[in-house]
Scaffold this active site. Sequence first.
Site, short mmCIF file in Angstrom:
data_model
loop_
_atom_site.label_atom_id
_atom_site.label_comp_id
_atom_site.label_asym_id
_atom_site.label_seq_id
_atom_site.Cartn_x
_atom_site.Cartn_y
_atom_site.Cartn_z
N ARG A 123 -11.08 -16.13 8.51
CA ARG A 123 -10.65 -16.18 7.10
C ARG A 123 -9.29 -16.85 7.06
NH1 ARG A 123 -6.94 -12.81 4.00
NH2 ARG A 123 -5.92 -14.46 5.10
N ASN A 132 -3.00 -17.27 -3.67
CA ASN A 132 -2.61 -18.60 -3.17
C ASN A 132 -3.85 -19.45 -2.99
OD1 ASN A 132 0.17 -18.11 -2.88
ND2 ASN A 132 -0.17 -17.03 -0.96
N ASP A 177 -0.24 -9.23 9.68
CA ASP A 177 0.64 -9.75 8.63
C ASP A 177 -0.07 -9.84 7.29
OD1 ASP A 177 3.14 -10.87 7.73
OD2 ASP A 177 2.02 -12.72 7.47
N ASP A 178 -1.37 -10.13 7.29
CA ASP A 178 -2.08 -10.23 6.01
C ASP A 178 -2.05 -8.89 5.28
OD1 ASP A 178 -2.99 -12.86 6.69
OD2 ASP A 178 -4.38 -11.88 8.06
N GLU A 231 -3.82 -12.19 12.73
CA GLU A 231 -3.66 -13.14 11.63
C GLU A 231 -5.01 -13.67 11.17
OE1 GLU A 231 -0.64 -14.04 10.40
OE2 GLU A 231 -1.42 -15.54 9.01
N ASP A 232 -5.22 -13.62 9.87
CA ASP A 232 -6.38 -14.25 9.24
C ASP A 232 -7.72 -13.86 9.85
OD1 ASP A 232 -4.70 -15.32 7.44
OD2 ASP A 232 -4.97 -17.41 7.98
N TYR A 265 3.50 -24.89 7.46
CA TYR A 265 2.66 -23.78 7.03
C TYR A 265 2.00 -24.13 5.71
CZ TYR A 265 0.80 -19.28 8.11
OH TYR A 265 -0.08 -18.29 8.46
N LYS A 282 2.45 -20.23 12.40
CA LYS A 282 3.12 -18.94 12.17
C LYS A 282 4.23 -18.71 13.20
CE LYS A 282 2.51 -15.24 9.58
NZ LYS A 282 1.74 -14.89 8.42
N1 LIG Z 1 2.36 -13.10 0.14
C1 LIG Z 1 1.40 -13.47 -0.66
O1 LIG Z 1 1.65 -13.93 -1.70
C2 LIG Z 1 -0.02 -13.29 -0.24
C3 LIG Z 1 -0.33 -12.72 0.99
C4 LIG Z 1 -1.65 -12.52 1.34
C5 LIG Z 1 -2.64 -12.92 0.49
N2 LIG Z 1 -2.32 -13.51 -0.69
C6 LIG Z 1 -3.37 -13.98 -1.60
O2 LIG Z 1 -4.11 -12.91 -2.09
C7 LIG Z 1 -5.42 -13.34 -2.38
C8 LIG Z 1 -6.40 -12.32 -1.86
O3 LIG Z 1 -6.30 -12.29 -0.44
P1 LIG Z 1 -7.22 -11.28 0.39
O4 LIG Z 1 -6.93 -11.53 1.80
O5 LIG Z 1 -7.07 -9.89 -0.09
O6 LIG Z 1 -8.68 -11.82 0.01
P2 LIG Z 1 -10.01 -11.01 -0.02
O7 LIG Z 1 -11.09 -12.00 -0.09
O8 LIG Z 1 -10.02 -10.00 1.06
O9 LIG Z 1 -9.98 -10.20 -1.41
C9 LIG Z 1 -10.22 -10.75 -2.67
C10 LIG Z 1 -10.44 -9.62 -3.65
O10 LIG Z 1 -10.59 -10.18 -4.94
C11 LIG Z 1 -11.74 -9.60 -5.56
N3 LIG Z 1 -12.33 -10.54 -6.48
C12 LIG Z 1 -12.94 -11.72 -6.21
N4 LIG Z 1 -13.41 -12.26 -7.33
C13 LIG Z 1 -13.12 -11.41 -8.34
C14 LIG Z 1 -13.35 -11.41 -9.73
N5 LIG Z 1 -13.99 -12.39 -10.34
N6 LIG Z 1 -12.90 -10.38 -10.45
C15 LIG Z 1 -12.24 -9.37 -9.85
N7 LIG Z 1 -11.98 -9.32 -8.55
C16 LIG Z 1 -12.42 -10.32 -7.80
C17 LIG Z 1 -12.68 -9.28 -4.43
O11 LIG Z 1 -13.59 -8.29 -4.82
C18 LIG Z 1 -11.69 -8.80 -3.38
O12 LIG Z 1 -11.42 -7.45 -3.61
C19 LIG Z 1 -5.57 -14.73 -1.75
O13 LIG Z 1 -5.54 -15.71 -2.74
C20 LIG Z 1 -4.37 -14.86 -0.88
O14 LIG Z 1 -3.91 -16.17 -0.82
C21 LIG Z 1 -1.04 -13.69 -1.07
#
Ligand SMILES: NC(=O)c1ccc[n+]([C@@H]2O[C@H](COP(=O)([O-])OP(=O)(O)OC[C@H]3O[C@@H](n4cnc5c(N)ncnc54)[C@H](O)[C@@H]3O)[C@@H](O)[C@H]2O)c1
Length: 683
Positions: free
Chosen positions: A278, A535, A390-391, A367-368, A224, A296
């Site tokens: 995504r 991440n 899951d996201d 997923e994604d 993964y 997964k």
């Molecule tokens: N378990 C975990 O740790 C886990 C799980 C899922 C996602 N994530 C991480 O969370 C992050 C976001 O995932 P997502 O699916 O919501 O992505 P996404 O693209 O849907 O959301 C990103 C968000 O960040 C905001 N953003 C982007 N640039 C910005 C800036 N300069 N200033 C302020 N806000 C800003 C965007 O407006 C949006 O709201 C990813 O890096 C992902 O790897 C972590």
Amino acid sequence: MLSRIGFHNLRPRSSQMSFITHYYSTSENTVNIAEDSDAYDRDDFDTRHGPGGQGQSQTRRHQSKTNIHRHNEDPFREHIGTSRQSSSDSNSTRHVDSEIMAGLNLQPGSTVNGESRLRSRSDVDRRSKPPTFRYTPQALLSNPSFNKGTAFTEDEREKFNLTGVIPPVIESLEQQVARTQQQLDGFPVPLDKYIYLAALARNNETLFYATLLNDLKGCLPIVYTPTVGEACQKYAHILRGHQGLFIDAKHHKGKIDTILNNWPVDDVDIIVVTDGSRILGLGDLGVNGMGIPIGKLSLYVSAAGLHPARTLPITLDMGTNNQDNINDPLYIGRKEPRVGDEEFHATVDEFMSAVKQRWPDCLVQFEDFSTDHAFELLARHRERQLCFNDDIQGTAAVVLSGFIAATLQNGMDFKDHRCLFFGAGSAGVGVAELIVQYLQQQGLTAEEARQCFWLVDSKGLITSTRGDKLPAHKVGLQRHDVPADEQKTSLLEVVKYVKPTCMFGLSTQPGTFTEEICNLLASYSERPLIFPLSNPTSKAECTAEQAYKWTNGKCIFGAGSPFDPVELNGKTFLPGQANNLYIFPGLGLGSLVIGAKRVTDEMVMAASETLAKLVTKEEAELGMVYPNLDRIREISVSIASAVAETAVKQGLANPLEEGTMEDLMRANMYYPKYHPIQTDIAL
Ligand SMILES: NC(=O)c1ccc[n+]([C@@H]2O[C@H](COP(=O)([O-])OP(=O)(O)OC[C@H]3O[C@@H](n4cnc5c(N)ncnc54)[C@H](O)[C@@H]3O)[C@@H](O)[C@H]2O)c1
């Protein structure tokens, strides 16, 4: 005319899995069998289709019930039979698959006029007919569900003509794992390890999972994130064999049920499906995203013991807007722009109905999918059938769990939290919404709970007064108390305005939790919660070392990516990783084994609460907000049990008649080990 007798439900899941009997009969046989149609279960055994396999055999529809041992059973094993020349009969008496016998209403060994009925059929004009097909040792060895490699016993080698075809040594699974581990360690490049493991999975499933479980922590970053991300980017180029199903929104429209019927297993418990739009933080990878459902599902098997043969990875080819794919001569999907919203939803609707029809109890994990579709998709389907995203929900659950564990550690009252979310995408909003619900469970009203939240996106603090049209998923958590002329656009401004007790980073913007911001957090509360969750590691809003250092060791830390232990002021801190792996395997296992009709937020919150309580006192003292991942199987048992109990309480599943939930879960878990290859026919 040659007609192929299809054992649709018997074929294993890879195209390489050819050893399960394909018995060719003549048209005469077909007529005979058809005349005898009442004698067999057409669902299992369908001879009425012409060559080329048009018109797949109708599938057996299982209305499965909660059943001890059901989920860890190998859906193939019970069907295994054999067809080979009898060494005792030089006139080619065919000993046939027990299913063929059952289909023809024969008992093993039954004869007509002292001869096998099948033999008498195949002997008519024998030389004018194609030769009978029998599976070869090579075909058995290339079947990942049955292949044991050097672990085939003496008896099996004799029975299946394997003697001499494999090396003479007879090894245990442990000895084989020692070899695979050595080979794995020999690859310096993670992607090569990935390719090696993927090949192993296609060659010998048991050995693959035994290898994974032998060093789960070491293998996780390979099967993964982060390696799977690179594997997906290069998927079309590293492709060696194939796994799972590809469904094309354009060409398979109206016949998705047929595509699902091409899958040979009748007892699919879980599907992970993506449209590749995504993939992780890597954007639109099109059907190259197939690495994600495959990866997964291998985690579901490893962490919660779902049976590998009951899992099914699926990628929906909706087109791709990634120019690299379009330009790539080796791209394996459709080189057209992504379909529009209407066609997208029509495809997913058709897909979900087809799943429900073929596998009524199957859990579908989205997923994604890109954020613009992810929320709508979940809202559209979650009340209709067993599914979750899951996201959105898995992430939310694991972060909620860290929030609960950290709050228990810092002694705060949940209602006193001021939660600041930096990033309001599918992950950020999903987490915030679940914490809102959890606070309501803790006694706050919906309005009081929402008042504890401030969300920031790329335009700043999300308010009803900032003058833009918010997408639906952000509307519920917009602030109404910020005057139009006092909008906060920078994170620092928002921090000073909100004075948060906890900060979650889900923005993909590295380095944004600055020293100044961390200093401020430490001044607002005794033990602030800092969760930079973006991440991979390179995207984290701050590192563990920075967070501990800039708060002088006061913060309770949880990250999306793994961080090394931090030494500060003579103390060692072990940074927690909010890994979805803690949640989704147990959530899936619990929902499936209890036979839940839906996955509800209450079930998800039960998973979070259970996980938080599994953090030991010793772990908490080291700053951990998640239990040690080494205990993942037992963690999954506890989570699955809590999820199942909640489903029962909500009237979504039947209560247990006897035994404990934990025992039920354990009994349904698959462990990689070799089973005797059974046949009830004397050879
Ligand atoms: N378990 C975990 O740790 C886990 C799980 C899922 C996602 N994530 C991480 O969370 C992050 C976001 O995932 P997502 O699916 O919501 O992505 P996404 O693209 O849907 O959301 C990103 C968000 O960040 C905001 N953003 C982007 N640039 C910005 C800036 N300069 N200033 C302020 N806000 C800003 C965007 O407006 C949006 O709201 C990813 O890096 C992902 O790897 C972590």
